[in-house]
Design a protein around this motif. Sequence first.
Motif, PDB file in Angstrom:
ATOM      1  N   THR A  73       7.564   3.531  -3.098  1.00 21.38           N
ATOM      2  CA  THR A  73       6.393   3.342  -2.239  1.00 21.38           C
ATOM      3  C   THR A  73       5.130   3.197  -3.082  1.00 21.38           C
ATOM      4  O   THR A  73       4.289   2.335  -2.827  1.00 21.38           O
ATOM      5  CB  THR A  73       6.228   4.538  -1.272  1.00 21.38           C
ATOM      6  OG1 THR A  73       7.410   4.668  -0.486  1.00 21.38           O
ATOM      7  CG2 THR A  73       5.037   4.330  -0.352  1.00 21.38           C
ATOM      8  N   LEU A  74       5.026   4.025  -4.100  1.00 20.66           N
ATOM      9  CA  LEU A  74       3.860   4.002  -4.985  1.00 20.66           C
ATOM     10  C   LEU A  74       3.766   2.691  -5.754  1.00 20.66           C
ATOM     11  O   LEU A  74       2.675   2.129  -5.923  1.00 20.66           O
ATOM     12  CB  LEU A  74       3.943   5.180  -5.959  1.00 20.66           C
ATOM     13  CG  LEU A  74       2.676   5.571  -6.725  1.00 20.66           C
ATOM     14  CD1 LEU A  74       1.507   5.787  -5.781  1.00 20.66           C
ATOM     15  CD2 LEU A  74       2.941   6.829  -7.542  1.00 20.66           C
ATOM     16  N   LEU A  75       4.901   2.172  -6.202  1.00 24.89           N
ATOM     17  CA  LEU A  75       4.903   0.903  -6.933  1.00 24.89           C
ATOM     18  C   LEU A  75       4.393  -0.222  -6.044  1.00 24.89           C
ATOM     19  O   LEU A  75       3.637  -1.096  -6.498  1.00 24.89           O
ATOM     20  CB  LEU A  75       6.316   0.583  -7.429  1.00 24.89           C
ATOM     21  CG  LEU A  75       6.883   1.494  -8.525  1.00 24.89           C
ATOM     22  CD1 LEU A  75       8.287   1.066  -8.898  1.00 24.89           C
ATOM     23  CD2 LEU A  75       5.982   1.501  -9.754  1.00 24.89           C
ATOM     24  N   GLY A  76       4.796  -0.204  -4.779  1.00 23.75           N
ATOM     25  CA  GLY A  76       4.312  -1.218  -3.841  1.00 23.75           C
ATOM     26  C   GLY A  76       2.812  -1.111  -3.634  1.00 23.75           C
ATOM     27  O   GLY A  76       2.104  -2.132  -3.591  1.00 23.75           O
ATOM     28  N   LYS A  77       2.300   0.102  -3.520  1.00 21.61           N
ATOM     29  CA  LYS A  77       0.861   0.304  -3.325  1.00 21.61           C
ATOM     30  C   LYS A  77       0.065  -0.137  -4.555  1.00 21.61           C
ATOM     31  O   LYS A  77      -1.007  -0.738  -4.434  1.00 21.61           O
ATOM     32  CB  LYS A  77       0.579   1.780  -3.032  1.00 21.61           C
ATOM     33  CG  LYS A  77       1.036   2.226  -1.652  1.00 21.61           C
ATOM     34  CD  LYS A  77       0.737   3.702  -1.424  1.00 21.61           C
ATOM     35  CE  LYS A  77       1.160   4.141  -0.025  1.00 21.61           C
ATOM     36  NZ  LYS A  77       0.921   5.595   0.192  1.00 21.61           N
ATOM     37  N   LYS A  78       0.587   0.170  -5.750  1.00 23.41           N
ATOM     38  CA  LYS A  78      -0.109  -0.213  -6.976  1.00 23.41           C
ATOM     39  C   LYS A  78      -0.153  -1.729  -7.134  1.00 23.41           C
ATOM     40  O   LYS A  78      -1.137  -2.276  -7.646  1.00 23.41           O
ATOM     41  CB  LYS A  78       0.567   0.423  -8.197  1.00 23.41           C
ATOM     42  CG  LYS A  78       0.464   1.948  -8.248  1.00 23.41           C
ATOM     43  CD  LYS A  78      -0.969   2.413  -8.295  1.00 23.41           C
ATOM     44  CE  LYS A  78      -1.063   3.928  -8.348  1.00 23.41           C
ATOM     45  NZ  LYS A  78      -2.472   4.420  -8.308  1.00 23.41           N
ATOM     46  N   ARG A  79       0.886  -2.399  -6.705  1.00 24.79           N
ATOM     47  CA  ARG A  79       0.884  -3.868  -6.773  1.00 24.79           C
ATOM     48  C   ARG A  79      -0.253  -4.428  -5.927  1.00 24.79           C
ATOM     49  O   ARG A  79      -0.920  -5.386  -6.331  1.00 24.79           O
ATOM     50  CB  ARG A  79       2.225  -4.428  -6.298  1.00 24.79           C
ATOM     51  CG  ARG A  79       3.347  -4.319  -7.316  1.00 24.79           C
ATOM     52  CD  ARG A  79       4.609  -5.028  -6.823  1.00 24.79           C
ATOM     53  NE  ARG A  79       4.346  -6.432  -6.577  1.00 24.79           N
ATOM     54  CZ  ARG A  79       4.332  -7.385  -7.512  1.00 24.79           C
ATOM     55  NH1 ARG A  79       4.586  -7.063  -8.771  1.00 24.79           N
ATOM     56  NH2 ARG A  79       4.088  -8.630  -7.209  1.00 24.79           N
ATOM     57  N   PRO A  93       7.464  -5.482 -11.609  1.00 29.18           N
ATOM     58  CA  PRO A  93       8.021  -6.638 -10.891  1.00 29.18           C
ATOM     59  C   PRO A  93       8.116  -6.327  -9.404  1.00 29.18           C
ATOM     60  O   PRO A  93       8.224  -5.166  -9.010  1.00 29.18           O
ATOM     61  CB  PRO A  93       9.417  -6.808 -11.514  1.00 29.18           C
ATOM     62  CG  PRO A  93       9.378  -6.039 -12.781  1.00 29.18           C
ATOM     63  CD  PRO A  93       8.401  -4.927 -12.592  1.00 29.18           C
ATOM     64  N   ASN A  94       8.071  -7.372  -8.606  1.00 34.77           N
ATOM     65  CA  ASN A  94       8.191  -7.192  -7.167  1.00 34.77           C
ATOM     66  C   ASN A  94       9.600  -6.712  -6.820  1.00 34.77           C
ATOM     67  O   ASN A  94      10.587  -7.200  -7.361  1.00 34.77           O
ATOM     68  CB  ASN A  94       7.905  -8.514  -6.449  1.00 34.77           C
ATOM     69  CG  ASN A  94       7.701  -8.325  -4.958  1.00 34.77           C
ATOM     70  OD1 ASN A  94       7.369  -7.227  -4.513  1.00 34.77           O
ATOM     71  ND2 ASN A  94       7.892  -9.370  -4.198  1.00 34.77           N
ATOM     72  N   MET A  95       9.697  -5.743  -5.920  1.00 35.16           N
ATOM     73  CA  MET A  95      11.001  -5.237  -5.487  1.00 35.16           C
ATOM     74  C   MET A  95      11.494  -6.067  -4.313  1.00 35.16           C
ATOM     75  O   MET A  95      10.787  -6.230  -3.320  1.00 35.16           O
ATOM     76  CB  MET A  95      10.890  -3.759  -5.079  1.00 35.16           C
ATOM     77  CG  MET A  95      10.685  -2.845  -6.256  1.00 35.16           C
ATOM     78  SD  MET A  95      10.495  -1.118  -5.741  1.00 35.16           S
ATOM     79  CE  MET A  95       8.846  -1.165  -5.057  1.00 35.16           C
ATOM     80  N   ARG A  96      12.688  -6.596  -4.428  1.00 35.31           N
ATOM     81  CA  ARG A  96      13.227  -7.448  -3.377  1.00 35.31           C
ATOM     82  C   ARG A  96      13.486  -6.656  -2.102  1.00 35.31           C
ATOM     83  O   ARG A  96      13.851  -5.499  -2.141  1.00 35.31           O
ATOM     84  CB  ARG A  96      14.528  -8.101  -3.848  1.00 35.31           C
ATOM     85  CG  ARG A  96      14.303  -9.205  -4.868  1.00 35.31           C
ATOM     86  CD  ARG A  96      15.591  -9.825  -5.324  1.00 35.31           C
ATOM     87  NE  ARG A  96      16.454 -10.230  -4.228  1.00 35.31           N
ATOM     88  CZ  ARG A  96      17.519 -11.010  -4.384  1.00 35.31           C
ATOM     89  NH1 ARG A  96      17.826 -11.456  -5.579  1.00 35.31           N
ATOM     90  NH2 ARG A  96      18.272 -11.329  -3.358  1.00 35.31           N
ATOM     91  N   THR A  97      13.261  -7.332  -0.965  1.00 40.06           N
ATOM     92  CA  THR A  97      13.551  -6.713   0.326  1.00 40.06           C
ATOM     93  C   THR A  97      15.041  -6.785   0.615  1.00 40.06           C
ATOM     94  O   THR A  97      15.665  -5.823   1.045  1.00 40.06           O
ATOM     95  CB  THR A  97      12.765  -7.421   1.450  1.00 40.06           C
ATOM     96  OG1 THR A  97      11.377  -7.374   1.128  1.00 40.06           O
ATOM     97  CG2 THR A  97      12.999  -6.741   2.786  1.00 40.06           C
ATOM     98  N   ILE A  98      15.638  -7.971   0.364  1.00 39.81           N
ATOM     99  CA  ILE A  98      17.066  -8.178   0.590  1.00 39.81           C
ATOM    100  C   ILE A  98      17.820  -7.846  -0.702  1.00 39.81           C
ATOM    101  O   ILE A  98      17.409  -8.227  -1.789  1.00 39.81           O
ATOM    102  CB  ILE A  98      17.339  -9.634   1.021  1.00 39.81           C
ATOM    103  CG1 ILE A  98      16.586  -9.933   2.326  1.00 39.81           C
ATOM    104  CG2 ILE A  98      18.832  -9.888   1.190  1.00 39.81           C
ATOM    105  CD1 ILE A  98      16.648 -11.372   2.758  1.00 39.81           C
ATOM    106  N   ALA A  99      18.936  -7.145  -0.554  1.00 40.44           N
ATOM    107  CA  ALA A  99      19.774  -6.764  -1.706  1.00 40.44           C
ATOM    108  C   ALA A  99      18.955  -6.034  -2.774  1.00 40.44           C
ATOM    109  O   ALA A  99      19.131  -6.252  -3.961  1.00 40.44           O
ATOM    110  CB  ALA A  99      20.455  -7.997  -2.305  1.00 40.44           C
TER     111      ALA A  99
END
Length: 295
Positions: A73-79, A93-99
């Motif tokens: 969650t934190l990585l997404g917010k920092k992006r 790097p962006n975390m994929r939603t699928i797989a």
Amino acid sequence: GANFKGEDIENKISEVTISAGSEPQYVISDNAHNLVRGILDSGYVHYADISHSMGVILKKVYEKQPDFVELTTLLGKKRLQYHLTNKAYLLPPNMRTIARFMNMSEWVIWGNSMLACYNKLPKEMQEAYAFINDYESLLQELMDALDAIRHIEHICKNKGFSCKTSKECQSYIVAHVIGNAYPRQAHLGLKMLEYFRKEEAQLTEDMNICISSDIIESTFGIYKSKKSPNKLYGITPFALMIPLYPKVVNESVTKTFNFKERLVNVKLKDIDAWTTEHLSKNWVTERTKTLKQVS
């Protein structure tokens, strides 16, 4: 199709078997319930693709763990926070939603690399990315887990899946995953052993099979990389490149491929007819028609 149920999969397998003129020795797929049911109802042996299965196991072990949830969650917010700032060059790097759990390597490697170089970063960057130190143990744990998965996948994808390679992988899991210091990794290792024992139970002593769907997955990957990124287009006639690609990627096969015959005998109206019969509506076309009516 709008959806595919187990019965639909079973019917498709039957059609392909008739078209090919022979029955498969076994069928490989991911763990989707409709695929597994359709394959088993067809009467064929089903093997679960090793990469998808390892992703499912990682998900079961880590998805709801508090520290894992906090970090992702934190990585997404920092992006979002550092996007288009002078801190953006170090973003994860962006975390994929699928797989997502099949594609964790990039951000886990990023996290461990940040830990390794943290003390050499400018003060401003240390302050911005200081949170990464709070998850050092988790990142190392995930790195060890992914290294183990890569190792056993390498064995099975290069040597084939047999009773011998299955036992080799199980020995490695016992020594390097279950025997590790992290309790969650022991849980991960036990689930990995369950997978190998289940799949090995379907083998005979002399069998050495493919247990990876990488070939067809990579073919779909090439298609996805070349098609329009606009999801409203859905599946277009461009999907016809999927069976074409394996025929032209190999030079020896390409020499035997009669391109002129295809260009002469296959017309645009044939592709339009195929599209009408097999594909759903193109929502971009529908959007354009609708907006033109309004204007």
